[in-house]
Design an enzyme around this catalytic site. Structure first.
Site, mmCIF file in Angstrom:
data_model
loop_
_atom_site.group_PDB
_atom_site.id
_atom_site.type_symbol
_atom_site.label_atom_id
_atom_site.label_comp_id
_atom_site.label_asym_id
_atom_site.label_seq_id
_atom_site.Cartn_x
_atom_site.Cartn_y
_atom_site.Cartn_z
ATOM 1 C CG HIS A 139 -2.076 -0.998 1.044
ATOM 2 N ND1 HIS A 139 -3.047 -0.875 0.086
ATOM 3 C CD2 HIS A 139 -2.349 -2.134 1.726
ATOM 4 C CE1 HIS A 139 -3.894 -1.891 0.177
ATOM 5 N NE2 HIS A 139 -3.492 -2.665 1.165
ATOM 6 C CG ASP A 169 -2.640 5.058 -3.219
ATOM 7 O OD1 ASP A 169 -1.626 4.397 -3.506
ATOM 8 O OD2 ASP A 169 -3.550 4.613 -2.506
#
Length: 392
Positions: A139, A169
């Protein structure tokens, strides 16, 4: 389907639904006029946890605005055939699955470029399409740790406990995906050849640190928390005010620092004239004591309209109603949810939210008609369970 407008009108993109960078990248493209069709699995993408109501979460997702949703069973031959036809009529495809997942569906770059030789095939991952970590889960925080970026946000010798997934992200993943997609489309228009774009967060976040790398090479940036641009100097950091709210001081240049010090009545104090980094702790302590005597908005008003570079740290709700943001239309209320308006502005105009998040959360198989799929075939595929029925 309504005619699209905006600077990217005429650009067709097939999006394979995911979480994080892919839907955000697709939203940016769609807000600017690209015709994006979002492919999801029947019933939607899996929820992030058993305690989440995913149907409600999808309906509220700002990420999904401005393009229609079509649920397709990609395990069915008819579903894969349908997607292949969409790809054959597209300029770009964007997906965020683990390396090899699209190939196992028969929708990898080789198959898609056979259908659309000019296609920009954009792959968004954390680690990249190859290398020893390509198949591993991860992540945002993992990727920032590997690229060396996370350590740059440290204080007192330790990295931060955590960070919102914005630099990884949203910036290193989504924005580099958009850059890669548009670059590949432009190249294809010149050469007739499509490309595979490997947009991954490790590469992107390493690139985002270029300024700090450059400063470091010049001897102007060192360990985190000790530098002019990361809070190491008294003139570039946040301060707590008397009402418990926070203020930003960003007076890097000498001319701006003079305005700052004049406003605080500190211009005549010798410690501020030396600019010796060894005095920073004492300077910061002195400034902190002054800011603590008055509420935040007092200081904001004092420096408003000057080049003292003193501004508030706003909570999200405050930012939405701040006069400067209201004047420029930075935020919009859609589906009773305040959200960022389309950006960037091109030719003085912002993009347009052509479909609200709530509308975009409902499967719309009829959107396929705009891609050359006949109404009778759509009805048959819905009846066969290949397409989600959705709403008319």
């Amino acid at each position: 389907m309504e005619k699209r407008d905006g600077p990217l009108a005429g650009l067709r993109v097939v999006e394979f639904t995911g979480i994080g960078p892919v839907p955000y990248a697709a939203m940016l493209l769609a807000d600017l006029g690209a015709e994006v069709i979002r492919i999801d699995r029947p019933g939607g993408y899996p929820a992030l946890g058993a305690d989440l109501d995913f149907a409600s979460m999808r309906a509220a997702s700002i990420f999904y605005r401005s393009r229609p949703l079509v649920e397709v069973d990609l395990k069915a031959a008819a579903g894969r055939d349908l997607v292949c036809r969409l790809v054959s009529r597209s300029d770009a495809l964007i997906e965020g699955y683990r390396p090899g997942a699209m190939e196992r569906l028969g929708l990898g770059p080789r198959e898609c470029h056979a259908l659309a030789p000019r296609l920009a095939y954009v792959r968004v991952t954390g680690w990249g399409q190859d290398g020893p970590m390509a198949g591993m889960a991860g992540h945002d925080l993992n990727y920032l740790g590997l690229s060396g970026v996370l350590s740059r946000f440290g204080r007192d010798g330790a990295p931060p406990v955590g960070m919102p997934p914005l630099m990884g992200d949203m910036a290193a993943g989504a924005l580099f995906a958009v850059i890669g997609l548009l670059s590949a489309v432009m190249q294809a228009r010149e050469t007739g050849r499509g490309q595979v774009v490997d947009a991954n967060i490790v590469d992107g976040s390493a690139s985002l640190a270029t300024l700090l790398d450059a400063l470091g090479a010049m001897g102007l940036h060192g360990p985190a928390g000790n530098n002019p641009l990361d809070g190491g100097r008294h003139y570039y950091r946040t301060y707590l005010c008397g009402d418990g709210r926070w203020l930003v001081v960003g007076a890097i240049e000498p001319a701006f620092r003079r305005i700052l010090l004049d406003g605080l009545g500190l211009s005549d104090e010798p410690i501020f004239a030396s600019m010796d980094p060894a005095d920073d702790a004492a300077c910061a302590q002195r400034m902190a004591a002054i800011f603590a005597t008055r509420p935040r908005d007092h200081w904001v008003a004092l420096f408003h309209g000057t080049d003292g570079c003193v501004t508030p740290v706003l909570e999200p709700a405050e930012a939405q109603t701040h006069p400067a943001n209201v004047a420029r239309g930075v935020f919009a209320e859609i589906d009773s949810v305040v959200q960022a308006a389309p950006a960037p502005r091109i030719g003085g105009k912002a993009g347009r939210v052509s479909m609200t998040p709530a509308e975009a959360s409902v499967p719309r198989p009829q959107a396929l008609e705009g891609w050359g799929i006949g109404a009778d075939e759509i009805a048959r595929l819905v009846a066969d369970g290949v397409l989600g029925a959705g709403s008319g």
